[in-house]
Design an enzyme around this catalytic site. Structure first.
Site, PDB file in Angstrom:
ATOM      1  N   HIS A  98     -12.722 -13.388  14.644  1.00 61.04           N
ATOM      2  CA  HIS A  98     -13.499 -14.115  13.641  1.00 61.04           C
ATOM      3  C   HIS A  98     -14.026 -15.406  14.247  1.00 61.04           C
ATOM      4  O   HIS A  98     -13.273 -16.191  14.820  1.00 61.04           O
ATOM      5  CB  HIS A  98     -12.646 -14.428  12.417  1.00 61.04           C
ATOM      6  CG  HIS A  98     -13.417 -15.051  11.290  1.00 61.04           C
ATOM      7  ND1 HIS A  98     -14.112 -14.304  10.359  1.00 61.04           N
ATOM      8  CD2 HIS A  98     -13.641 -16.347  10.964  1.00 61.04           C
ATOM      9  CE1 HIS A  98     -14.715 -15.110   9.508  1.00 61.04           C
ATOM     10  NE2 HIS A  98     -14.438 -16.365   9.855  1.00 61.04           N
ATOM     11  N   SER A  99     -15.334 -15.636  14.132  1.00 60.73           N
ATOM     12  CA  SER A  99     -15.989 -16.834  14.629  1.00 60.73           C
ATOM     13  C   SER A  99     -15.736 -16.969  16.137  1.00 60.73           C
ATOM     14  O   SER A  99     -16.050 -16.064  16.892  1.00 60.73           O
ATOM     15  CB  SER A  99     -15.506 -18.053  13.827  1.00 60.73           C
ATOM     16  OG  SER A  99     -16.327 -19.176  14.026  1.00 60.73           O
ATOM     17  N   MET A 100     -15.130 -18.069  16.583  1.00 59.22           N
ATOM     18  CA  MET A 100     -14.837 -18.205  18.006  1.00 59.22           C
ATOM     19  C   MET A 100     -14.047 -17.002  18.521  1.00 59.22           C
ATOM     20  O   MET A 100     -14.221 -16.569  19.670  1.00 59.22           O
ATOM     21  CB  MET A 100     -14.033 -19.480  18.272  1.00 59.22           C
ATOM     22  CG  MET A 100     -13.674 -19.682  19.746  1.00 59.22           C
ATOM     23  SD  MET A 100     -12.517 -21.046  20.061  1.00 59.22           S
ATOM     24  CE  MET A 100     -10.961 -20.249  19.637  1.00 59.22           C
ATOM     25  N   ALA A 102     -14.426 -13.951  17.877  1.00 61.86           N
ATOM     26  CA  ALA A 102     -15.301 -12.833  18.229  1.00 61.86           C
ATOM     27  C   ALA A 102     -15.885 -13.018  19.621  1.00 61.86           C
ATOM     28  O   ALA A 102     -15.940 -12.065  20.413  1.00 61.86           O
ATOM     29  CB  ALA A 102     -16.410 -12.686  17.196  1.00 61.86           C
ATOM     30  N   SER A 125     -16.726 -10.771  13.777  1.00 57.50           N
ATOM     31  CA  SER A 125     -16.850 -11.301  12.420  1.00 57.50           C
ATOM     32  C   SER A 125     -17.358 -12.742  12.430  1.00 57.50           C
ATOM     33  O   SER A 125     -16.826 -13.591  13.164  1.00 57.50           O
ATOM     34  CB  SER A 125     -15.481 -11.229  11.732  1.00 57.50           C
ATOM     35  OG  SER A 125     -15.490 -11.898  10.493  1.00 57.50           O
TER      36      SER A 125
END
Length: 259
Positions: A98-100, A102, A125
């Site tokens: 998720h975010s970083m 990913a 994500s």
């Protein structure tokens, strides 16, 4: 031989063991996040009967690794995580970031594939594609500015955001994460062979849909994009729907996996 659930790992935390699951899902947190960011995800996956052993990555500088030096470089962190994942490949592995997380998951997957350990796939994500990164300087703000950025996205546990002393204790890790992701630059080269499933909120202030769609150029294995109602942390409210997509993709990817 020591069973995998009895192994100790610097990087991996396991909240709800699923020893008989067909696959393993390695989850990588957002900037400023810790392994427990995936506790609810892991619990919901177990309750839903997801055929995957969900584990989460614990970055240094927080929780039980509070005394360790934080990383501030995506490539260095990806090297360390890829090195630590070896014992967890007793079954097919997929990555969820998720975010970083990913971006980090993408770089971990590149390293794994270069070693011949191809993941089933990558769930990316709430994250711009590696080739669609913006120039940003949140990591250069003072402490108050960094805290303001966290509160704007609501990405850190509310109990932490409400405790100024605790929040300032974890700020070095937060700053390290922001430094890592904001100084990251995609290196052209071999792209992933595994498929990518992109997940993004339709009102995400830091990930535009076109930037999420750009993940397609980073794999030869196919890419799909799923859009949910919500912002950067849409995942909290859309967990059931996300798990449905995760289950479907793991079935699809598993069917095409090499034994």
């Amino acid at each position: 031989m020591t069973a995998v659930n009895e192994r100790t790992s610097r990087w991996i935390r396991r909240f709800h063991a699923a020893d008989d699951a067909a696959a393993r899902l390695v989850c990588l947190p957002h900037a400023g996040g810790s392994a427990t960011a995936y506790f609810a995800f892991s619990r919901a996956a177990a309750q839903a009967g997801l055929d995957a052993d969900v584990v989460a990555v614990q970055y240094p500088g927080r929780q039980d690794r509070l005394g360790e030096r934080c990383f501030d470089d995506v490539d260095a962190m990806a090297d360390a995580i890829a090195d630590d994942l070896g014992p967890w490949f007793d079954r097919p592995v997929a990555l969820f970031g998720h975010s970083m997380g990913a971006t980090l998951g993408y770089e971990v997957a590149r390293r794994l594939e270069a070693r011949g350990a191809r993941p089933l796939g990558l769930f990316a994500s709430a994250c711009r594609a590696p080739s669609a990164q913006r120039i940003e300087y949140v990591h250069q703000r003072d402490d108050d500015g960094l805290i303001a950025a966290l509160k704007e996205l609501s990405g850190t546990d509310s109990a932490v955001l409400g405790d100024d002393e605790l929040l300032r204790m974890v700020l070095p890790a937060v700053r390290g994460d922001y430094t890592a992701v904001e100084t990251y630059r995609h290196r052209p080269g071999t792209e992933l062979a595994c498929p990518i499933q992109v997940l993004v909120g339709d009102d995400d202030p830091v990930t535009e849909l076109a930037e999420a769609d750009a993940w397609r150029v980073h794999t030869t294995g196919g890419c799909a994009v799923e859009v949910y109602p919500g912002g950067h942390f849409y995942l909290n409210a859309q967990l059931d729907g996300v798990l449905e997509v995760v289950a479907a993709r793991l079935r699809d990817w598993g069917a095409g996996a090499t034994p």
